[in-house]
Design a protein around this motif. Structure first.
Motif, PDB file in Angstrom:
ATOM      1  N   ASP A 129       0.839  -1.016   0.081  1.00  0.00           N
ATOM      2  CA  ASP A 129       0.139   0.050   0.096  1.00  0.00           C
ATOM      3  C   ASP A 129       0.660   1.240   0.030  1.00  0.00           C
ATOM      4  O   ASP A 129       0.656   2.301  -0.614  1.00  0.00           O
ATOM      5  CB  ASP A 129      -0.811  -0.222   1.201  1.00  0.00           C
ATOM      6  N   LYS A 178      -1.604   7.100  -3.918  1.00  0.00           N
ATOM      7  CA  LYS A 178      -2.844   6.631  -4.144  1.00  0.00           C
ATOM      8  C   LYS A 178      -3.774   7.800  -4.334  1.00  0.00           C
ATOM      9  O   LYS A 178      -3.770   9.014  -3.838  1.00  0.00           O
ATOM     10  CB  LYS A 178      -3.643   5.835  -2.880  1.00  0.00           C
ATOM     11  N   GLN A 236     -11.427   2.938  -2.938  1.00  0.00           N
ATOM     12  CA  GLN A 236     -10.438   3.965  -2.467  1.00  0.00           C
ATOM     13  C   GLN A 236     -11.352   5.113  -1.692  1.00  0.00           C
ATOM     14  O   GLN A 236     -10.770   6.386  -1.663  1.00  0.00           O
ATOM     15  CB  GLN A 236      -9.220   4.240  -3.265  1.00  0.00           C
TER      16      GLN A 236
END
Length: 500
Positions: A393, A398, A453
């Motif tokens: 991650d 992101k 997300q």
């Protein structure tokens, strides 16, 4: 501490008092309306004038003596105030003739005072001095190399730049240092950027009521394809910036571009219009509030270029690229919030994008050598560690925790002059293919950005023939489909197919 209970008499007095205050509020002066986007930022050709006479104890700088500003700075102690008399000041005939301020120096310009590099000098003000103030001065015709700046070339800390005009310079007119304040300045027709804020421990910038117009006259991107190095302003690795009430217009390239490990930006009440590229790009960065801006007629040039090449990528007005909210990175918010903006007759709307092949230690990461703010070295993002948490991650920038709400999106194709590939809103990624050891191959990132997300649109108002892209560039859907499963976006939003 013990308090006595209030009696009925006490309550009556409080009620009567509250009614009196309410009556006074109703009959008294009305509250002022909040400032509109860009109010007070039309400063080019109209900057505030400096003092017509030198302040007490100021050193007077005579424009008739070449290099006087340099020698006067050298010959006086730190903390000196200099008053530049009216006229054109020059620094000498050498490429590196420049001014190196000392800590706490102040440079005040009289009406008509100009510092002219004559297309000979590279830099105007250099060095690492702190707490320098420059006001009311016109700085023009300096020629630094690409990516370098004319004023505060070495990014000294806590500089204050107010009511100056930076125009017709190569490179960037101004560099930023830690806690730099920029108010009421004109950035006009500079070769690359008006402002370049780059690298190092730079925090808490203030950029308020400035005008940026006509910058990137040298079209630097054309000479350096893919450099990502043009526009009104560019930010790299800045922790905290308030960009408030500016007028950013008619620049070649983007308006505001934050690229690589920026964090904690407030972009508020700006008027951003008629820029060739996106109004705002927030790229490989974290945590921002973008609110109460008026964005109009941006990205027409870029949009038409993409359409002419049959490139169906959704050219955006607000482009969020590999950026998102991250609670582990301290900021005033742990999201990217895009709220209460008006987007009027731009090429398109908001694109949330994530390149599945761009992550720390991938050759597809154009921010060479940079890692995310969650991983302390590039080398850690490699097999086998990257294939499992936490690195799985944390090695990715992101596009996550983006909330888009209470915005108004208006587009009339007749005004924009577009028939295809405009009026689009998007959340999407590419199919992961590179490098061959990537743990993000296939549809992993597409699924994540679209469904996992926490990227949400809600309570927006659409006017015009808007369509929506989700998952990839080939999935175009209607407003009804956009609101239904599996996307379930724009709860509480309204849509009319014709602009009003």
């Amino acid at each position: 501490m013990t308090t006595r209970p209030r009696t009925a008499g006490h309550r009556a007095v409080l009620v009567l008092g509250a009614l009196a205050i309410l009556a006074s509020a109703c009959t008294g002066p009305q509250a002022k309306e909040p400032p509109k986007p860009g109010d007070g930022a039309a400063v080019c050709g109209n900057t505030q004038r400096g003092p017509a006479r030198p302040p007490d104890n100021a050193v007077v700088v005579d424009p008739d003596i070449a290099g006087k500003l340099t020698t006067a700075t050298q010959d006086n102690p730190a903390g000196t105030t200099f008053w530049l008399a009216p006229g054109t000041h020059i620094l000498g005939d050498g490429e590196y003739d420049q001014v190196a301020p000392k800590d706490g120096n102040t440079y005040l310009a009289a009406p008509g005072a100009i510092l002219d590099g004559r297309e000979t000098n590279r830099y105007a003000f250099t060095g690492k001095a702190a707490d320098v103030t420059i006001t009311h001065l016109t700085v023009r015709n300096f020629v630094p190399p690409v990516n370098e700046g004319v004023v505060n070339h070495d990014s000294g800390a806590r500089w204050t730049l107010e009511h100056n005009t930076f125009r017709d310079n190569s490179g960037a007119a101004l560099m930023a240092g830690d806690k730099q304040v920029m108010r009421g300045n004109c950035f006009k027709n500079n070769g690359q950027y008006g402002l370049n804020a780059c690298c190092g421990d730079i925090t808490d910038l203030v950029l308020e009521r400035n005008e940026f117009v006509g910058n990137n006259t040298d079209d630097v991107e054309a000479a350096n394809p893919g450099c990502g190095c043009t526009g009104a302003m560019k930010f790299w690795a800045i922790d905290g910036a308030d960009i408030i009430g500016n007028w950013i217009h008619d620049n070649r390239g983007p308006g505001i571009w934050a690229d690589t490990n920026n964090n904690d930006f407030l972009i508020e009440r700006n008027l951003i219009e008629r820029n060739d590229g996106a109004a705002i790009i927030y790229e490989t960065s974290y945590n921002a509030v973008i609110r109460d801006n008026l964005l109009r007629r941006n990205a027409w040039v870029t949009g038409r270029e993409f359409a002419a090449n049959s490139d169906n990528f959704p050219v955006a007005t607000i482009y969020i690229s590999e950026s998102g909210g991250e609670p582990r990175v301290p900021a005033r918010t742990d999201r990217i919030e895009i709220a209460r903006n008006t987007l009027e007759n731009n090429w398109s709307g908001i694109t949330l994008w994530e390149n599945a092949d761009r992550f720390c230690n991938s050759a597809a990461n154009t921010s060479t050598g940079a890692c995310t703010l969650l991983v302390d070295s590039v080398e850690r993002c490699a097999r086998p560690g990257i294939a499992k948490p936490p690195l799985y991650d944390d090695c990715r920038w992101k596009t996550q925790r983006v909330e888009i709400h209470h915005n108004r999106f208006v587009l009339d194709p007749e005004v924009v002059g577009c028939r295809v590939l405009c009026a689009r809103m998007a959340v999407l990624a590419n199919f992961g293919t590179f490098p061959d050891w990537s743990p993000y191959e296939g549809d992993v990132v597409r699924e994540a950005i679209t469904h996992e997300q926490d990227n949400r649109w809600h309570d927006n108002d659409y006017r015009g023939p808007w369509t929506f892209l989700a998952f990839d560039t080939n999935t175009t859907i209607t407003f009804t489909q956009w609101r239904a499963a599996p996307y379930q976006q724009d709860v509480g939003s309204s849509f009319a197919p014709v602009s009003e």
